[in-house]
Every structure is written in structure tokens, then in C-alpha cells.
Scaffold this motif. Structure first.
Motif, short mmCIF file in Angstrom:
data_model
loop_
_atom_site.label_atom_id
_atom_site.label_comp_id
_atom_site.label_asym_id
_atom_site.label_seq_id
_atom_site.Cartn_x
_atom_site.Cartn_y
_atom_site.Cartn_z
N LEU A 90 -4.35 15.41 8.16
CA LEU A 90 -4.23 15.11 9.55
C LEU A 90 -4.52 13.95 10.07
CD1 LEU A 90 -5.30 18.45 11.31
CD2 LEU A 90 -2.98 17.72 10.99
N GLY A 91 -5.44 13.17 9.23
CA GLY A 91 -5.84 11.89 9.85
C GLY A 91 -4.69 10.76 9.24
N VAL A 92 -4.22 11.19 8.08
CA VAL A 92 -3.19 10.24 7.56
C VAL A 92 -2.03 10.36 8.56
CG1 VAL A 92 -1.52 10.02 5.50
CG2 VAL A 92 -4.09 10.38 5.14
N LEU A 93 -1.66 11.57 8.93
CA LEU A 93 -0.64 11.49 10.08
C LEU A 93 -0.84 10.72 11.09
CD1 LEU A 93 0.45 15.27 9.58
CD2 LEU A 93 1.79 13.38 8.94
N ALA A 94 -2.14 10.99 11.55
CA ALA A 94 -2.55 10.38 12.97
C ALA A 94 -2.39 8.77 12.91
CB ALA A 94 -3.88 10.82 13.43
N VAL A 142 6.66 5.13 4.64
CA VAL A 142 6.59 5.14 3.04
C VAL A 142 5.09 5.26 2.63
CG1 VAL A 142 7.14 4.37 0.76
CG2 VAL A 142 8.75 4.22 2.64
N VAL A 143 4.28 4.41 3.08
CA VAL A 143 3.02 4.40 2.62
C VAL A 143 2.06 5.73 3.19
CG1 VAL A 143 0.82 3.13 2.83
CG2 VAL A 143 2.84 2.02 2.31
N GLY A 144 2.53 5.96 4.41
CA GLY A 144 1.87 7.07 5.06
C GLY A 144 2.52 8.45 4.33
N GLY A 145 3.61 8.49 4.19
CA GLY A 145 4.10 9.65 3.36
C GLY A 145 3.47 9.89 1.82
N LEU A 146 3.39 8.65 1.35
CA LEU A 146 2.42 8.72 -0.13
C LEU A 146 1.06 9.43 -0.04
CD1 LEU A 146 4.13 5.66 -1.61
CD2 LEU A 146 4.61 7.96 -2.21
N PHE A 147 0.49 8.51 1.03
CA PHE A 147 -1.14 9.03 1.23
C PHE A 147 -0.97 10.54 1.57
CE2 PHE A 147 -2.20 4.41 1.46
CZ PHE A 147 -3.54 4.61 0.48
N LEU A 148 -0.15 11.17 2.59
CA LEU A 148 -0.02 12.21 2.77
C LEU A 148 0.07 13.37 1.65
CD1 LEU A 148 0.06 14.72 4.88
CD2 LEU A 148 2.27 14.28 5.27
N LEU A 149 1.18 12.86 0.96
CA LEU A 149 1.19 13.83 -0.24
C LEU A 149 0.05 13.73 -1.21
CD1 LEU A 149 5.18 12.67 -1.06
CD2 LEU A 149 4.32 14.75 0.08
N SER A 150 -0.32 12.59 -1.48
CA SER A 150 -1.55 12.59 -2.39
C SER A 150 -2.82 13.46 -1.80
CB SER A 150 -2.02 11.16 -2.62
OG SER A 150 -3.32 10.98 -3.18
N ASN A 151 -2.89 13.39 -0.76
CA ASN A 151 -3.85 14.34 0.15
C ASN A 151 -3.73 15.74 -0.01
OD1 ASN A 151 -6.31 12.72 1.74
ND2 ASN A 151 -4.57 11.49 1.84
N LEU A 152 -2.42 16.20 -0.20
CA LEU A 152 -2.07 17.56 -0.47
C LEU A 152 -2.08 17.85 -1.74
CD1 LEU A 152 1.13 17.57 2.35
CD2 LEU A 152 -1.26 18.55 2.58
N GLY A 153 -2.38 17.06 -2.47
CA GLY A 153 -2.63 17.38 -3.95
C GLY A 153 -1.63 17.04 -4.96
N LEU A 154 -0.39 16.41 -4.57
CA LEU A 154 0.75 16.04 -5.45
C LEU A 154 0.27 14.92 -6.16
CD1 LEU A 154 3.56 16.69 -3.05
CD2 LEU A 154 2.79 18.31 -4.65
N ASN A 155 0.88 14.78 -7.51
CA ASN A 155 0.62 13.99 -8.34
C ASN A 155 1.59 12.63 -7.88
OD1 ASN A 155 0.19 11.78 -10.46
ND2 ASN A 155 0.40 13.43 -12.23
N ILE A 156 0.96 11.68 -7.44
CA ILE A 156 1.79 10.54 -6.55
C ILE A 156 2.75 9.76 -7.99
CG2 ILE A 156 2.03 8.57 -5.32
CD1 ILE A 156 1.83 10.96 -3.82
N THR A 157 1.77 9.51 -9.06
CA THR A 157 2.18 8.64 -10.34
C THR A 157 3.70 9.30 -10.84
OG1 THR A 157 -0.13 7.87 -10.51
CG2 THR A 157 1.60 7.78 -12.36
#
Length: 353
Positions: A90-94, A142-157
Motif C-alpha cells: 500500500l505504501g508503494v501504491l501511495a 513502471v518502477v512503482g509496478g516493479l516495486f509492488l510486484l516485488s513486495n507481493l513476493g514475485l521474483n522480479i529478476t
């Protein structure tokens, strides 16, 4: 007191997330017109608000230890998720939303060019600001989406590696889009034209209302908007770069004394050039070139005015008004197309015939 605080916090979060979701769905509705799509998006909106209301109720059931099942159990699971990853997501979204909203405000703080003249500096600043705003908004998302996916536990690499392979495959199907960006970059780099310029692109004329790396938007004199992908910009005629020129042709009757007519033109041109109300529109002394053409019913006199960008049309209209009034005062005829009929010699009838 704590119970009231929990209720207020839950209500505020539900309303805030509901408004964000509602705006996103409204934007999708504007982008995808159609009655079925509108009905589906309205259903999604009701579902979004219903899900938020259910989540808020479940949280209150857990926080206030209310004996309502399974809401209390769901509330515990929600609190556990929020404590682990939810709050950071939620912080990343905000922060992403805040950055997206602040970008236009920050760019508007950049110094504006002084005056209202259409100078290259003013055009360049407007164009760079428009391109910077659209590009930076894309970077923020794009950066916000990547951080959001990373916080949700997805492997960004792994996701980025897969996106690279998929992008390589899609690049063959999106060659036009890539060409749009490349052409737009070189148009911007070479300052071929920019926001505010009056141009003709592939035979379509108008003022550049919006420009980004993918698209050029023109609005013509009748208010019609033309959307031109940058990859289709093959030939550009810029009518307002650095300086402009008004070319005025005026016809006079064949019977007039041309030396006298040219003297009247030179005098009126000089009066116009020295007029304090119009002096700032010129960039140089005007020229009376002389006889441009011997037309069917008129001798055409050509006059050139060097003007500031986008002022040539106003200067030409004003000079036509002045020279028409001056020629009327001087008794010099401005002809209109007419036709003379010659019937030849009359027939003679001899006596006895």
C-alpha cells in the motif's frame, strides 16, 4: 476510544481505495467505449466497493473481537497479510500515485519563456516539457509496478528476464511502434518542430497541439484534430520557424500607369512598415518586387513582408485592407474578370442585291 479509532481508520482506507479504483475504472471506460463494456465496468466497480466493504468489516470484526464468523477469521488473515506485505504494498501504491500526481506540478515550476511570441526557445521548452512529462510518468508507473510486484513476493529478476525475451518476440510485431519512438526522438533532438509550431505534415496542416515520442497531434483552422504517428512523418513544412514571410499579390487594371501604381505601393508599404501598432510584427524592411504577372484581366503587383513567426497572415490581411482603401482614394482600378465581345465589321448591303 480505540474502537472509534479503528472504525475511522477503516472507513478512511475503504473510501480512499474505493475512489482510486473508481477513477481507474472510469479511465478504462473512457478508453473502451461501448454499452457492454460500460455495463461490465459498472459491475466491476460495484464488486470493488463490495470487496472493500467486506474487507473493512472483516478487519473491524477482528480488531474489535466481534463474535461474527467467518468475518473474524478473515479479518485475522487480512491483518496478518497487512503486517507481512500489505502495508509495504500500500505504501508503494501511495508513493507511486503521489509521484504521478506531482510530476506535472513540478514541471510547471520550470521557468516559462517571457512574452507570448512564438520563438524557438518557447517552442523548445513547451515540447521538452510535454515529452518529459509523458516519459517520466511512464517511468514512475513502471518502477512503482516493479516495486509492488516485488513486495507481493514475485521474483522480479525472473520477471524481467521473461519480459526481455517476450519483448524481443513482440518487437517484430511492434516495429511501427518502435519506429514511432525513434522518429520522435530525432524530431525532438533536431528541433524539427514542436508544440505551438504551425506545420504541414504529409499534406495535413495545423498547429502542433501536443507532441510526444510516439505521436504528433495537429489542430487545423476548423478545429479538427489530426493524430499522426511519428513513423508516418515523411515530409514536414514548418511555417513558423525563426521567421515568416507574407507574400501579397494585388492586381490593377491594364489601363493604369504602372510607374504611378508602383509609387503608390511603395508609399503605402512604407507607411504600413512605420505604423507603431505594427512595427513589432516585422523582422525586416518590406519589398515591392514589381510586376509579378500579366494576367487575363490584371497586372499583378507582388509585395513581400518579413515577419515574426505566425504573424504573416495578420500582416497580409491588414495590408490588403490598406492597399484597397489607398487604391480607391487614388482612383486606381482593381479589376474584376470581365469579357469584351468584338462583333467585327458591319455588313454592307449593295443596291440591287
Amino acid at each position: 476510544m480505540m474502537a472509534t479509532l479503528h472504525v475511522l481508520v477503516s472507513l478512511a482506507v475503504v473510501l480512499l481505495l474505493g475512489r482510486w479504483g473508481g477513477r481507474l475504472l472510469a479511465a478504462l471506460g473512457r478508453a473502451i467505449p461501448g454499452e457492454r463494456d460500460d455495463a461490465f465496468l459498472r459491475l466491476l466497480a460495484w464488486g470493488w466497493w463490495g470487496g472493500l466493504a467486506l474487507a473493512g468489516t472483516a478487519y473491524l470484526a477482528h480488531a474489535l473481537s466481534l463474535p461474527y464468523e467467518p468475518l473474524r477469521t478473515w479479518g485475522g488473515a487480512l491483518v496478518g497479510w497487512l503486517g507481512g506485505r500489505g502495508l509495504s504494498a500500500l505504501g508503494v501504491l501511495a508513493l507511486t500515485h503521489l509521484g504521478y500526481r506531482l510530476l506535472p506540478l513540478l514541471l510547471s515550476r520550470l521557468p516559462e519563456p517571457e512574452g507570448t511570441e512564438l520563438t524557438r526557445e518557447a517552442v523548445r521548452r513547451k515540447t521538452l516539457r510535454a515529452v518529459a512529462e509523458s516519459s517520466l510518468k511512464g517511468v514512475v508507473l513502471v518502477v512503482g509496478g516493479l516495486f509492488l510486484l516485488s513486495n507481493l513476493g514475485l521474483n522480479i529478476t525472473a520477471l524481467l528476464a521473461g519480459a526481455g525475451v517476450a519483448g524481443l518476440a513482440l518487437s517484430f510485431a511492434a516495429q511501427k511502434l518502435i519506429q514511432d519512438f525513434i522518429n520522435g526522438f530525432f524530431i525532438l533532438l533536431e528541433d524539427q518542430y514542436g508544440v505551438g509550431d504551425i506545420v504541414q505534415i504529409n499534406g495535413v496542416g495545423g498547429q502542433v497541439e501536443r507532441f510526444n515520442l510516439r505521436l504528433t497531434v495537429l489542430r487545423d483552422l476548423e478545429g479538427r484534430v489530426h493524430l499522426i504517428p511519428n513513423s508516418q512523418v515523411q515530409q514536414v513544412t514548418v511555417l513558423t520557424q525563426e521567421w515568416s514571410r507574407a507574400v501579397v499579390d494585388v492586381g490593377v487594371a491594364y489601363k493604369e500607369d504602372l510607374d504611378r501604381v508602383l509609387g503608390v505601393f511603395r508609399d503605402e508599404v512604407e507607411r504600413f512598415h512605420q505604423d507603431p501598432e505594427w512595427q513589432e510584427a516585422f523582422t525586416g524592411a518590406p519589398e515591392v518586387l514589381g510586376v509579378q504577372n500579366l494576367a487575363d484581366s490584371a497586372v499583378v503587383i507582388r509585395v513581400l513582408f518579413s515577419t515574426k513567426p505566425a504573424r504573416q497572415w495578420a500582416v497580409a490581411r491588414e495590408f490588403r485592407r490598406r492597399i484597397k482603401n489607398r487604391l480607391d482614394r487614388e482612383g486606381i482600378e482593381i479589376p474584376y474578370p470581365h469579357l469584351k465581345l468584338y462583333l467585327g465589321e458591319p455588313l454592307r448591303l449593295e443596291k440591287g442585291v
